[in-house]
Scaffold this active site. Structure first.
Site, PDB file in Angstrom:
ATOM      1  N   ASN A  15     -10.748  -9.751  27.344  1.00 21.64           N
ATOM      2  CA  ASN A  15     -10.740 -11.269  27.466  1.00 21.64           C
ATOM      3  C   ASN A  15      -9.975 -11.406  29.013  1.00 21.64           C
ATOM      4  O   ASN A  15      -9.303 -10.604  29.500  1.00 21.64           O
ATOM      5  CB  ASN A  15     -10.021 -12.005  26.466  1.00 21.64           C
ATOM      6  CG  ASN A  15     -10.940 -11.799  25.341  1.00 21.64           C
ATOM      7  OD1 ASN A  15     -11.961 -11.692  25.231  1.00 21.64           O
ATOM      8  ND2 ASN A  15     -10.220 -11.789  24.245  1.00 21.64           N
ATOM      9  N   GLY A  43      -7.281  -9.661  25.402  1.00 19.17           N
ATOM     10  CA  GLY A  43      -8.235  -9.112  24.568  1.00 19.17           C
ATOM     11  C   GLY A  43      -7.460  -7.934  23.607  1.00 19.17           C
ATOM     12  O   GLY A  43      -6.787  -7.024  24.322  1.00 19.17           O
ATOM     13  N   ASN A  47      -5.665  -4.947  25.665  1.00 20.58           N
ATOM     14  CA  ASN A  47      -4.272  -4.763  25.597  1.00 20.58           C
ATOM     15  C   ASN A  47      -3.913  -3.517  25.031  1.00 20.58           C
ATOM     16  O   ASN A  47      -2.771  -3.076  25.633  1.00 20.58           O
ATOM     17  CB  ASN A  47      -3.902  -5.957  24.388  1.00 20.58           C
ATOM     18  CG  ASN A  47      -3.690  -7.287  25.201  1.00 20.58           C
ATOM     19  OD1 ASN A  47      -4.043  -7.699  26.358  1.00 20.58           O
ATOM     20  ND2 ASN A  47      -3.910  -8.305  24.214  1.00 20.58           N
ATOM     21  N   ASN A 189      -0.180  -7.103  10.327  1.00 21.58           N
ATOM     22  CA  ASN A 189       1.014  -7.732  10.285  1.00 21.58           C
ATOM     23  C   ASN A 189       0.883  -8.389   8.637  1.00 21.58           C
ATOM     24  O   ASN A 189       0.102  -8.119   7.845  1.00 21.58           O
ATOM     25  CB  ASN A 189       1.035  -9.010  11.195  1.00 21.58           C
ATOM     26  CG  ASN A 189      -0.066 -10.031  10.915  1.00 21.58           C
ATOM     27  OD1 ASN A 189      -0.564 -10.309   9.871  1.00 21.58           O
ATOM     28  ND2 ASN A 189      -0.397 -10.642  12.161  1.00 21.58           N
ATOM     29  N   THR A 225       3.444  -4.523  10.603  1.00 22.23           N
ATOM     30  CA  THR A 225       4.437  -5.410  11.518  1.00 22.23           C
ATOM     31  C   THR A 225       4.995  -6.597  11.035  1.00 22.23           C
ATOM     32  O   THR A 225       4.222  -7.258  10.533  1.00 22.23           O
ATOM     33  CB  THR A 225       3.691  -5.642  12.883  1.00 22.23           C
ATOM     34  OG1 THR A 225       2.558  -6.155  12.625  1.00 22.23           O
ATOM     35  CG2 THR A 225       3.205  -4.067  13.476  1.00 22.23           C
ATOM     36  N   GLY A 230      11.136  -6.118  11.953  1.00 24.19           N
ATOM     37  CA  GLY A 230      10.806  -5.067  12.362  1.00 24.19           C
ATOM     38  C   GLY A 230       9.352  -4.542  11.955  1.00 24.19           C
ATOM     39  O   GLY A 230       8.277  -5.005  11.946  1.00 24.19           O
ATOM     40  N   ASP A 256       7.477 -14.946  24.925  1.00 29.23           N
ATOM     41  CA  ASP A 256       6.175 -14.943  24.698  1.00 29.23           C
ATOM     42  C   ASP A 256       5.833 -13.890  23.849  1.00 29.23           C
ATOM     43  O   ASP A 256       5.767 -12.697  24.219  1.00 29.23           O
ATOM     44  CB  ASP A 256       5.417 -15.082  25.896  1.00 29.23           C
ATOM     45  CG  ASP A 256       4.092 -15.488  25.624  1.00 29.23           C
ATOM     46  OD1 ASP A 256       3.730 -15.485  24.192  1.00 29.23           O
ATOM     47  OD2 ASP A 256       3.051 -15.271  26.568  1.00 29.23           O
ATOM     48  N   ASP A 262      -0.398  -6.137  19.978  1.00 27.55           N
ATOM     49  CA  ASP A 262      -1.360  -5.051  20.494  1.00 27.55           C
ATOM     50  C   ASP A 262      -0.431  -3.749  21.332  1.00 27.55           C
ATOM     51  O   ASP A 262      -0.719  -2.901  21.456  1.00 27.55           O
ATOM     52  CB  ASP A 262      -2.093  -5.930  21.462  1.00 27.55           C
ATOM     53  CG  ASP A 262      -2.957  -6.757  20.628  1.00 27.55           C
ATOM     54  OD1 ASP A 262      -3.523  -6.543  19.650  1.00 27.55           O
ATOM     55  OD2 ASP A 262      -3.417  -7.699  21.416  1.00 27.55           O
ATOM     56  N   ALA A 292       7.831  -6.257  25.214  1.00 22.78           N
ATOM     57  CA  ALA A 292       6.931  -7.068  25.688  1.00 22.78           C
ATOM     58  C   ALA A 292       7.162  -8.499  25.499  1.00 22.78           C
ATOM     59  O   ALA A 292       6.556  -9.314  25.955  1.00 22.78           O
ATOM     60  CB  ALA A 292       5.422  -6.746  25.044  1.00 22.78           C
TER      61      ALA A 292
END
Length: 321
Positions: A15, A43, A47, A189, A225, A230, A256, A262, A292
């Site tokens: 993407n 995407g 990623n 997650n 996740t 953690g 962010d 990812d 990240a």
């Protein structure tokens, strides 16, 4: 972590992310003012490929883009990060996938996906990937931003070539029993776990119960996740003392969180391809995900191996899962 001896194949989405930061996310029917609109590659699968390649992995991306300027941007970026895009097809008269992302002051986000060419990636594209590439591979990563038929075709090819299948079932949908049977490792997650096994997403995760519920679906190894808390490794194949293992998070000032999951998955795949244990790979994923979160955007916030080592050497307080 040493470079991966086997190729990582990533089948899925590419993407262009269109994102804007705003003090808070709007409610239904509400308009809020944000800052400058930012364009960056994204995407889930793209990623994950970028995260693994930046760490030194040999990564081949199988996907589809449109015949437009967005395609030029995402392919140029992937190549710059070291991802092999030979198996990415340009679809005529089709738009490249895009994501509309709003990010608040705490780094939380909401996302709307316009799939574009991702919806055109078919099982035939997977079938066309040369057998030699599968023979060189050690890990396949999959997400669910392309068709179920395409995901299943990739998992079947991986199994036929003895390639480990890492499935990130996001965005969550009903999963075919065959896909679950072909999955060697599930990475998801806490909200996706709740949807998959029918538990309260707000309640603390009971590791033993989750492991049993996943086992009933045919999944013996899973990484959950947990964001700032953690991660949790569930592994029915491990010794009893290591079947439920919390992995602490690195505490950072999040800018962010877009694409952090990812980044985690791509780093984990890189580590597994390099021969790491699941716990070692999850620790690397947690480190890369934390790195990240400190920057805006998805792939543009991911670390190289050198940057990650510098980050690792800094003092960070781990938060127990």
């Amino acid at each position: 972590m040493t470079p991966s001896p086997g190729t990582i194949i990533v089948v899925g989405s590419l993407n262009l992310d269109l994102s804007v930061q705003t003090p808070r996310l709007p409610g239904p029917g509400e308009t809020v003012t944000g800052n400058e609109l930012r364009f960056s590659p994204g995407g889930k699968s793209s990623n994950q490929a970028a995260a693994a390649a930046l760490l030194g992995g040999s990564v081949s991306l199988v996907g589809a883009v449109g015949d437009d300027e967005f395609a030029d941007r995402v392919l140029s970026s992937a190549n710059a990060f070291g991802v092999d895009t030979t198996q990415v097809e340009r679809i005529a008269d089709c738009a490249t996938g895009a994501a509309l992302i709003a990010v608040d002051a705490e780094g939380e986000n909401n996302i709307i996906i316009a799939p574009g060419a991702n919806a055109q990636l078919a099982a035939t594209h997977v079938d066309a990937v040369p057998a030699a590439l599968w023979d060189e591979a050690s890990v396949l990563t999959l997400a669910l931003e392309v068709s179920p038929e395409t995901v299943l075709a990739a998992a079947r090819r991986a199994r036929a070539h003895d390639v480990q299948v890492v499935l990130n079932p996001s965005p969550l949908r009903e999963l075919e029993p065959e896909l679950l049977e072909l999955t060697d490792l599930l990475v998801l997650n806490e909200h996706e776990l709740a949807g998959l096994i029918g538990i309260d997403p707000e309640a603390p995760i009971a590791g033993a119960h989750a492991l049993e519920a996943l086992g009933a679906l045919g999944i013996s190894r899973c990484v959950i996740t947990l964001g700032r808390a953690g991660a949790l490794v569930l592994d029915a194949t491990a010794a009893a003392s290591e079947q439920v293992m919390p992995i602490p998070a690195y505490v950072v000032d999040a800018v962010d969180t877009t694409g952090c999951g990812d980044a985690f998955t791509g780093a984990l795949a890189h580590a597994l391809a390099g021969g790491a244990t699941l716990i070692e790979a999850t620790r690397l994923g947690a480190l890369v995900g934390a790195f990240a979160a400190r920057g805006a955007g998805a792939q543009v916030s991911y670390p190289t191996a050198a940057a990650l080592e510098a980050f690792r050497s800094e003092t960070h307080t781990a938060r127990a899962a």
